[in-house]
Write an enzyme that holds these catalytic residues in place. Sequence first.
Site, PDB file in Angstrom:
ATOM      1  N   GLU A 298       0.830  -1.208   0.000  1.00 27.70           N
ATOM      2  CA  GLU A 298       0.000   0.000   0.000  1.00 27.70           C
ATOM      3  C   GLU A 298       0.869   1.264   0.000  1.00 27.70           C
ATOM      4  OE1 GLU A 298      -4.489   0.592   1.829  1.00 27.70           O
ATOM      5  OE2 GLU A 298      -2.943  -0.147   3.164  1.00 27.70           O
ATOM      6  N   HIS A 327       7.724 -27.189   0.142  1.00 28.45           N
ATOM      7  CA  HIS A 327       6.997 -28.260  -0.544  1.00 28.45           C
ATOM      8  C   HIS A 327       5.942 -27.681  -1.467  1.00 28.45           C
ATOM      9  CE1 HIS A 327       8.917 -31.130   2.195  1.00 28.45           C
ATOM     10  NE2 HIS A 327       8.873 -30.100   3.026  1.00 28.45           N
ATOM     11  N   LYS A 443     -13.877   1.672  -1.997  1.00 32.67           N
ATOM     12  CA  LYS A 443     -14.674   2.038  -0.811  1.00 32.67           C
ATOM     13  C   LYS A 443     -15.910   2.821  -1.234  1.00 32.67           C
ATOM     14  CE  LYS A 443     -10.964   2.451   2.636  1.00 32.67           C
ATOM     15  NZ  LYS A 443     -10.272   3.323   3.570  1.00 32.67           N
TER      16      LYS A 443
HETATM   17  O1  PA5 Z   1      -3.478   1.471   6.168  1.00 37.51           O
HETATM   18  C1  PA5 Z   1      -4.558   2.016   6.073  1.00 37.51           C
HETATM   19  O2  PA5 Z   1      -4.664   3.253   6.082  1.00 37.51           O
HETATM   20  C2  PA5 Z   1      -5.843   1.213   5.958  1.00 37.51           C
HETATM   21  O3  PA5 Z   1      -5.575  -0.154   5.925  1.00 37.51           O
HETATM   22  C3  PA5 Z   1      -6.752   1.517   7.140  1.00 37.51           C
HETATM   23  O4  PA5 Z   1      -6.108   1.178   8.335  1.00 37.51           O
HETATM   24  C4  PA5 Z   1      -8.070   0.738   7.056  1.00 37.51           C
HETATM   25  O5  PA5 Z   1      -8.712   1.053   5.843  1.00 37.51           O
HETATM   26  C5  PA5 Z   1      -8.981   1.050   8.232  1.00 37.51           C
HETATM   27  O6  PA5 Z   1      -9.280   2.419   8.309  1.00 37.51           O
HETATM   28  P1  PA5 Z   1      -9.998   3.044   9.559  1.00 37.51           P
HETATM   29  O7  PA5 Z   1      -9.067   2.969  10.708  1.00 37.51           O
HETATM   30  O8  PA5 Z   1     -10.329   4.479   9.224  1.00 37.51           O
HETATM   31  O9  PA5 Z   1     -11.260   2.261   9.808  1.00 37.51           O
END
Ligand code: PA5
Length: 468
Positions: A298, A327, A443
């Site tokens: 990410e 394996h 989202k």
């Molecule tokens: O790394 C990130 O920013 C995401 O994985 C968020 O942690 C995830 O989408 C959860 O977001 P939130 O804490 O607003 O619910």
Amino acid sequence: MTQLTLDFANCFADRVSGHGLDAADFDAAKPQLVELTQRLNDSRGTGSERWRELPFDPMRSEHINAIKALVEQLRPNTKNLIVLGIGGSALGNIALQSALNPATYNLQPREQRNGPRVFVLDNVDPQSVGTTLTEVRRSDPGLERTVINVISKSGETAETAAQFLIARALLKDALGDEYAKHVVAVTDPSSGTMRRICDAEGYATLPVPEGVGGRFSVLSPVGLFSAAMCGIDIAALLDGAAAMDSRCASTDIAENPAATLAWVLIELYRKGKINHVLMPYSNGLYLLADWYRQLWAESLGKRVDVDGREVFVGPTPIKALGATDQHSQVQLYREGPNDKVIGFMEVASFADDVTIPDDLPAEAVEQLSYLAGSTLGTLLNAEMRATQYALTDSHRPNFTIHFPSITAQHVGEFLQLWMVATAYAGLMLNIDAYNQPAVETGKLATFGLMGRDGYEHWKAKVLGEDGG
Ligand code: PA5
């Protein structure tokens, strides 16, 4: 004091020929790495790099004290802890439990466990959520001794919000107004949907510190509360992270593990090693590789660079488990496309090693006597060495992160190492390691499909009904 060590020898050309790096190039890169280190040392604690100060005061003490007070109050009467969150609000929690508590933790009798049973829901798979909640409801004691730890910076993440509404209704049904005492929310300290709910319903709260993004938040109350509830030494975790951070601030690049790790991986990426495998030889450490996958993917997978040019960069992080994947995946890693770098994670000393008996069946003494009297730890590490050798022999670059043992201190070192390496890698690739614009569309489209007001046009787009 022991510390994590890294070995990159098998990433260089003298070991893996043209598939490796040139030692002279590393020397030539050192002035640039010094400059990047200075940049990161200057920007630490500001903007998106506020996560870097989590192991240090004042944040460290503030968080430890607030968590300790809640844990002292709640732990004695809690049988079940249910953690609600997803992505950066769940992966760290899962990784810490798996690394630092026994695999059988939830099955142990209460007097042997350091805290409540813990369930991190993470996904919204109905069967998995359904069976977990049924188990908690039916346990004796059940919901009256259950704490919900909801983690969401925004409060609007569909998966966490859905989990929360389900768990809240269950608690309310069973406990009436008392239910609010069973919720600990980790969220934005001042704004957002979850903050408004907390203020209105009176939950105990802990902060997602300002400027700390989800995937960099494991060492904040996001990861630390559930860890502390289950007996993990969070001070030792932060000690480890702080010690690693000091090493990663060094302008003596050969002594700076994060600068070296990032340089090796990004240079290999530029040489076509676009897949970055992390392969712990330890089940406990396996889910740290899951946490790493989110961090690396990410943070580094980006369409545009910081100057707005389309670059479409980013290595693909992969997790594998030693010896299991010997394996399975190793055939591909050794003979398939030479487009990977494999990172081994080795544990020198396992807390609970298991001895292989020397009582052998008479029919197989010749075939099996090499195992007799040895231990599973010795066998596992021999398999790792053998795989390192085999990969190197096939000119597949690989490196090793060496854990002296699996302790909170060393896990803290590991987490900070990768977060700082990610910051370096972002600079090397000239991208913003802290945004995730590509996950937003999914989202928004989900909101549209689920009928959220104001998102109707997203539904139309997904269903191809927008005439576009
Ligand atoms: O790394 C990130 O920013 C995401 O994985 C968020 O942690 C995830 O989408 C959860 O977001 P939130 O804490 O607003 O619910």
